[in-house]
Design a protein around this motif. Structure first.
Motif, PDB file in Angstrom:
ATOM      1  N   ASP A 218       0.676  -1.217   0.222  1.00 36.02           N
ATOM      2  CA  ASP A 218      -0.091   0.007   0.124  1.00 36.02           C
ATOM      3  C   ASP A 218       0.867   1.092   0.029  1.00 36.02           C
ATOM      4  N   ASP A 221       2.287   1.907  -3.647  1.00 41.90           N
ATOM      5  CA  ASP A 221       1.374   2.320  -4.350  1.00 41.90           C
ATOM      6  C   ASP A 221       0.720   3.912  -4.178  1.00 41.90           C
ATOM      7  N   ARG A 222       1.043   4.200  -2.704  1.00 43.50           N
ATOM      8  CA  ARG A 222       0.745   5.658  -2.461  1.00 43.50           C
ATOM      9  C   ARG A 222       1.905   6.519  -2.528  1.00 43.50           C
ATOM     10  N   ARG A 239       6.868  -7.139  -6.452  1.00 42.99           N
ATOM     11  CA  ARG A 239       5.565  -6.997  -6.359  1.00 42.99           C
ATOM     12  C   ARG A 239       4.842  -8.244  -6.506  1.00 42.99           C
TER      13      ARG A 239
END
Length: 296
Positions: A218, A221-222, A239
């Motif tokens: 997460d 991704d951010r 990943r």
């Protein structure tokens, strides 16, 4: 007390001289060594119940589908596990002897003994001790219940009692995060590659910062910071592996394990069968000692 039975009989096979044989010359070092281990564990730790947890599938299909390299280096062409023939021949004897003693055995189709242990430990209403030489089971350690691992890496003479503090001291992470830690750093013994360039220290730092794989992904991704130097591109490149590997390393706690009573036997379940097995395989004092400790 939950026994990681294969871990223990492998340790017995390699730790007990193969000069211990049946009357016909067949090695019985794993059988006798396992019986002696059980005797010492029961006598020394006084469990109220004991279950010998078994592999119904040493390399479950769901784990291989997720990470094809899982235990691939230990697989024969026919899919069976590569193991010394002298040990393989003793496994049926071990199962017969445990059954004749009246010890509970548990397995679940399509699952490993680790998953049986995880499921029974989760079901248990009281304290649990897991006897194993496998660090993957550190993820089950829980001080609240408590669930502890009796780690046999130094043999029964020097058992390590692993609680949450011991996991933190050894790896710098909480026990519940051991699966995430193992995914990141890899485990060659199980064919898990890990993230290239991420070793124990970086894996521990990532777990300390983010808590686990899901949170790491997460954060990637951010575009969040907090990653150790140069680890972000390595994690991004891995990943697919990270996503696939968590269910491979994480011990199942909901495997279809039948309910087993686990209470120590008050008498030998099949004394005639025990006598026959003792004579056939020359198990002598090891079998008599186990029977006396279990029913005493």
């Amino acid at each position: 007390m939950l026994l990681d039975t294969a871990s223990l009989y492998y340790r017995a096979f390699y730790g007990v001289p193969d000069t211990l044989t049946a009357p016909d010359g067949t090695p019985v070092n794993a059988v006798r060594g396992l019986l002696d281990m059980i005797s010492r564990l029961v006598r020394g730790r006084s469990p109220a119940s004991l279950v010998a947890c078994m592999d119904a599938d040493w390399r479950p299909a769901f784990r291989v589908a997720a990470v094809p390299s899982y235990k691939a280096h230990r697989a024969r062409a026919d899919g069976s596990e590569e193991a010394p023939p002298a040990l393989t021949a003793q496994i049926p004897v071990i199962e017969q002897v445990l059954g004749a003693l009246g010890l509970a055995m548990a397995a679940a189709s399509g699952y490993e003994a680790d998953d049986v242990i995880g499921t029974l430990a989760t079901r248990a209403g009281g304290p649990v001790e897991i006897v194993t030489g496998d660090r993957d089971l550190f993820q089950l350690v829980n001080d609240e219940r408590p669930v502890r691992v009796i780690y046999t890496v130094r043999g029964l003479a020097k058992l390590d009692v692993v609680d949450e503090a011991a996991v933190t001291e050894r790896y710098g992470i909480p026990g519940r995060a051991y699966a995430d830690f193992a995914v990141l750093r890899g485990d060659p013994s199980d064919g898990l590659p890990g993230v290239p360039g991420v070793g124990d220290k970086t894996a521990a730092a990532l777990v300390q910062t983010f808590g686990g794989i899901d949170a790491i992904l997460d954060a990637l991704d951010r575009g969040h910071g907090g990653f150790p130097k140069s680890s972000r591109p390595k994690l991004a490149a891995a990943r697919d592996y990270l996503t696939a590997a968590i269910p491979v390393v994480r011990v199942a706690t909901d495997a279809p394990v039948p309910d087993v009573p686990g209470r120590l036997p008050v008498s030998d379940a099949d004394p005639d069968r025990l006598a026959a097995l003792e004579a056939r395989w020359g198990l002598g004092s090891s079998l008599r000692r186990a029977a006396n400790v279990l029913t005493g």
